[in-house]
Design a protein around this motif. Structure first.
Motif: not given
Lengths: 396, 396
Positions: A322-333
């Protein structure tokens, strides 16, 4: 920003569990800067949890406390919220957060009835730039990830049969008595399907796809003094004609967790932590049609244990993504919008039990809502029960 | 007499299997003195089987051949008969044999519909001095014997849930094409429930008792070009409120044989040849009612593999017990009268599928018979299929 400032709404079993993981240093890109609960004692308990953690690590943030989720959303210094209140209110706080330009993670289930979840999805669609996730922590489990990978790869061909006996959700009467909202139609909106099984219903559809019809045998308060279901045997059919069963209860101990998927080209079985693949040298149909000599013949089959990556990051894994998605647009679980799938199955099961009929998906969601409200209206109050917080570690 | 002179009626897959066991010396107190079949080639094949055996052991009797079961019963020099014809005629030959003062052993199922089995039981009751047995060879299996012993001992308390996934009965189209009577309403009267599952339905009730209601989802010719059922998912409820599921098919390979019995004080699981017991230190209900401290608490549980005597005598075991019963009044593996129990469940399953309703046991047996006859009347003939004999070793 280098870290996501997270506010937790609801400091019950789940909320305090997330805080515990944060204090243990399991979420390096998250800072819990705010917490909210209607019960002051819970906020105090959370602050003393934090104080204890700060003795070892003074960098742990002391969260600001709010008397309601609404206040936290409006006044908290947060970038995102984690909604961990009783199920009925998941959509309400997620919608409020999104409309206040905050990213949102919802505890499962997505809600109690799909109509409210559709409103939540509409809110997410209004804010496509915000991240909306669902706490499907079991999707991080290496066994279920591997099952999905194998099924989706197509190497086993189409599914013929699924069978999940998931009865290792034992709860005693004390558990049900630990919160007034628990196991009531008005407070929780269901029993084992709404509280324990959202994981399994999500995984079932995540790996095998959505069923087309559901037939269920449901027992209410069979093993406990509760008004909602604690024993469910469901039968389903899929679009391609495959069949499935899903058996669950909170009344058995130690219970079983055995998930079998039979495909045209082989069978995959997870039993607790093991994963076994029996692979045929041709599809069963091909064998049946070409065998011309062996009365009791069968295709060749090789059975072996399947290796996985062994990773099972659970809740911290979901929040780190979730943090990765917010910070770097990464994939959610799990994207928050996917929360409706398991709930559709769950609602279909209740509707089948209440009407005594086979329910086809999609079903009349207004009818489900009306039936649920009838049950909620006749919900008995749990007098004399107080609200306690239990340590959830290892229970989900 | 020192040996029982046995006549086998029907030299198909099962009859020739029994003869093979006799030739191998597995039935020391039985002498096969007569065989009957409508098909002369089968009798010839049986005689050449015997001739082959006599090269090693000249004491093997050459059986007298008869062109019908009736002739064998009337003229054969036999003390007892073993009825191994297609299912519909099991009761007919058993009744005829008993009324001709011969002991009788019937292949399973006891019949196709319970009304005819009740006539057979009445015949046995007319001749209480004669031995009447049922070929439930799986009752000799150490795992099932042990399961029954543990459940009947009461050490685990009452049953809460039973679940049998018994899908390791794979049959290819060739199998179904190997006999004209196979998998037709007129010739066999059913599919996997009548041919493969009589064992399991008998064991299910032998170990867990008779269900009170049955609900079934049944698929006909789903995996094969046949008119009868080859895929069944059944749900049942017992008198004490326990529930059960029974899932079977001839369409899966390698299939599963996992039988779980959850009781108040523990759980017993057989998976192929293993038997595992999880035993609680108190009943689950006692724990649920007395736990006052642990939100996610549970009773203590010890899980272990159960030792058995390892014996699994199968068909020769059943026939040797039959001989012992005739010669010395010893106990049968299964009294013939018990054959009706599994058939009641099987018939209830079909009736549930045909009516789309829950069937309560006892049900209207005349209604079942009428429905069956309707299906038999519309039975399609299997033209072009010839009757072949397969080697059944290791298949049942």
């Amino acid at each position: 920003m280098s870290k996501v400032r997270l506010g937790i709404i609801g400091m019950g079993n789940m909320g305090s569990g997330h805080l515990r993981n944060y204090i243990k240093g399991k979420m390096p890109e998250i800072e819990i800067t705010a917490i909210a609960d209607l019960v002051p004692a819970r906020l105090e308990a959370a602050l003393s949890q934090v104080a204890g953690g700060r003795k070892n690590n003074p960098e742990i943030t002391v969260p600001e406390c709010f008397a309601s989720g609404e206040e936290l959303i409006k006044k908290g210094k947060v970038d995102a919220v984690l909604v961990a209140v009783p199920h009925y209110d998941h959509p309400k706080y997620v919608i409020m957060a999104l409309d206040h330009r905050l990213h949102a993670m919802s505890e499962k289930p997505a809600g109690v009835y799909t109509l409210q979840v559709r409103e939540m999805i509409a809110a997410a669609d209004r804010h496509p730039d915000l991240v909306f996730g669902m706490m499907f922590n079991q999707r991080t489990n290496c066994v279920y990830r591997k099952m999905r990978e194998i099924i989706k790869s197509g190497e086993l061909g189409a599914i013929k049969r699924t069978s999940w006996i998931i009865t290792d959700w034992y709860r005693s009467q004390y558990y049900y008595d630990s919160g007034e909202w628990r196991a009531t139609w008005a407070g929780e909106g269901g029993g084992v399907l709404l509280n324990q099984c959202p994981h399994n219903l999500d995984l079932w559809q995540w790996i095998c796809g959505m069923p087309k019809t559901i037939d269920v045998k449901m027992h209410f308060g069979k093993w406990h003094d509760i008004e909602v279901e604690d024993d469910v045997t469901a039968y389903c059919e899929y679009e391609n004609g495959a069949t499935g069963t899903f058996i669950t209860t909170t009344g058995d101990y130690p219970g079983t967790n055995r998930f079998e998927i039979v495909c045209e080209g082989g069978t995959l079985v997870s039993d607790k932590k093991s994963l076994t693949l029996s692979k045929l040298n041709m599809t069963i149909d091909e064998y049946s049609k070409t065998n011309r000599t062996a009365t009791f013949g069968h295709p060749e089959c090789v059975t072996s244990e399947v290796e996985t990556d062994g990773l099972n990051e659970q809740h911290p894994g979901v929040l780190n993504a979730f943090a990765g998605a917010i910070l770097r647009g990464e994939k959610l679980v799990a994207d928050g919008r996917e929360g409706i799938n398991g709930l559709l199955i769950s609602n279909a099961m209740h509707l089948s039990a209440w009407t005594g009929k086979t329910v086809e998906i999609p079903f009349d969601e207004k009818q489900y809502y009306d039936e649920l409200m009838k049950h909620a209206a006749s919900s008995r109050l749990k007098k004399g029960s107080s609200t306690k917080i239990g340590n959830t570690e290892g229970t989900y």
